[in-house]
Scaffold this active site. Structure first.
Site, mmCIF file in Angstrom:
data_model
loop_
_atom_site.group_PDB
_atom_site.id
_atom_site.type_symbol
_atom_site.label_atom_id
_atom_site.label_comp_id
_atom_site.label_asym_id
_atom_site.label_seq_id
_atom_site.Cartn_x
_atom_site.Cartn_y
_atom_site.Cartn_z
ATOM 1 N N CYS A 14 54.079 24.827 78.405
ATOM 2 C CA CYS A 14 54.557 23.448 78.574
ATOM 3 C C CYS A 14 55.430 22.978 77.427
ATOM 4 O O CYS A 14 56.047 21.916 77.514
ATOM 5 C CB CYS A 14 53.366 22.515 78.759
ATOM 6 S SG CYS A 14 52.561 22.694 80.367
ATOM 7 N N ASP A 91 47.142 18.923 87.817
ATOM 8 C CA ASP A 91 47.774 17.667 88.230
ATOM 9 C C ASP A 91 47.031 17.007 89.385
ATOM 10 O O ASP A 91 46.972 15.778 89.485
ATOM 11 C CB ASP A 91 49.226 17.921 88.640
ATOM 12 C CG ASP A 91 50.134 18.149 87.450
ATOM 13 O OD1 ASP A 91 49.760 17.763 86.334
ATOM 14 O OD2 ASP A 91 51.224 18.726 87.638
#
Length: 331
Positions: A14, A91
């Protein structure tokens, strides 16, 4: 022949995300009502940069859709697949839902890296989806100079029991379910080849239990801590909720070796960009720069940041009424 996958990527995990300030400027242009209203009611969209899109299907079901992929964060192909899959599934958990079906997203330099390694990446993703009771059904692949892997994930949640980043209220404690330091340890791994099994274990751990506990406790506000770091994601949560957040730096958990990695200079560019972005919105004068960098460290498959208390997660601060135009105050 042994391959170090992190050598084939300009960034890692990320930390290779587009900087948050640049990204917000791009997606701001996408806001606006569609010319014709599609089926279903959009409950969560682009407005506050939440973790996934949510559409109401009926009174008891909301569809949650997301996608996430990135360059190698570790050298082991199977572990990279597991980490990327856990990160993508996160998520859905961050919205208070459960994943139902996922699709592979694979970019592979087929003339440079053997396809056997790609198969190991996919096997890692499949094993994590299996542990999440989520179908993994096909996907899409492209020949690409840089390896990338992730998932497109669809899940379900209850429309009245979602976890959102705009539902925070002053007076709520802030809980963090995984320790920080993944970015700097992954950066050290890429530079030196040193392995950090505890960091891998954190990254492959699903956020399912934390999400279930938060929903069961009636909590309504959460986000996951990934590429924008704790400070970046907390800034977005506080801004969306119209509050400020106070963080007790001494209460924040860190992985073993994280402070040493910062001291030795293994700080991803993404972590520095996160700190630069959030600094104008934060009061950081009470902590040294090394601590501020860890608080902004770009996490890969990090934990949930929850407005409320759940078992096993340390309380690291609280939401308070707006203070001096700052969304984040670190003490």
């Amino acid at each position: 022949m042994s391959y170090r996958l992190t050598r084939y990527a300009h960034g890692g995990g990320c930390a290779c995300k587009i900087p948050p300030g640049e990204l917000e400027e791009v997606v701001r242009r996408l806001n606006g009502a569609p010319a014709s209203q599609p089926a279903g009611e959009l409950l969560v969209g682009l407005d506050d940069g939440d973790d996934a899109a949510v559409v109401r299907v009926d009174g008891d079901r909301a569809l949650i859709a997301t996608t996430d992929f990135f360059t190698p964060v570790v050298d082991d192909a199977y572990d990279w697949g597991r980490i990327a899959a856990a990160n993508a599934l996160s998520d859905v958990y961050a919205m208070g839902g459960h994943p139902v079906v996922a699709l592979n997203l694979l970019a592979w330099p087929r003339e440079i890296l053997p396809m056997e390694l790609a198969a190991e990446v996919l096997r890692g993703g499949m094993d994590v989806c299996s542990s999440a009771s989520c179908h993994l059904a096909g996907g899409h692949s492209v020949d690409d100079p840089e390896p990338k892997y992730g998932l497109a994930v669809t899940g379900f949640g209850h429309p009245d029991r979602l976890l959102r980043n705009d539902a925070g209220r002053a007076g709520l404690p802030l809980s963090l379910t995984k320790p920080l330091g993944l970015g700097v340890l992954n950066s050290r791994h890429k530079a030196t080849g040193e392995r950090f099994p505890a960091a891998v274990e954190v990254m492959v751990t699903l956020n399912a239990a934390a999400s279930t506990a938060a929903v069961a406790a009636g909590l309504t506000c959460a986000t996951d801590v990934t590429g924008f770091g704790l400070l970046g994601h907390l800034h977005k949560l506080a801004r969306a909720s119209g509050v400020s957040a106070v963080v007790d730096a001494a209460a924040v958990p860190y992985l073993d070796g994280a402070h040493e990695a910062v001291r030795d200079g293994f700080v991803p560019g993404g972590s520095r960009r996160n700190l630069d972005w959030v600094r104008p919105h934060a009061a950081l004068d009470t902590v040294p720069e090394d601590t501020a960098l860890l608080l902004a460290d770009a996490q890969t498959s990090g934990g949930l940041l929850i407005a409320g208390e759940i078992p096993g997660a340390p309380v690291i601060g609280e939401l308070v009424p707006p203070r001096d135009g700052r969304t984040v105050i670190v003490r």
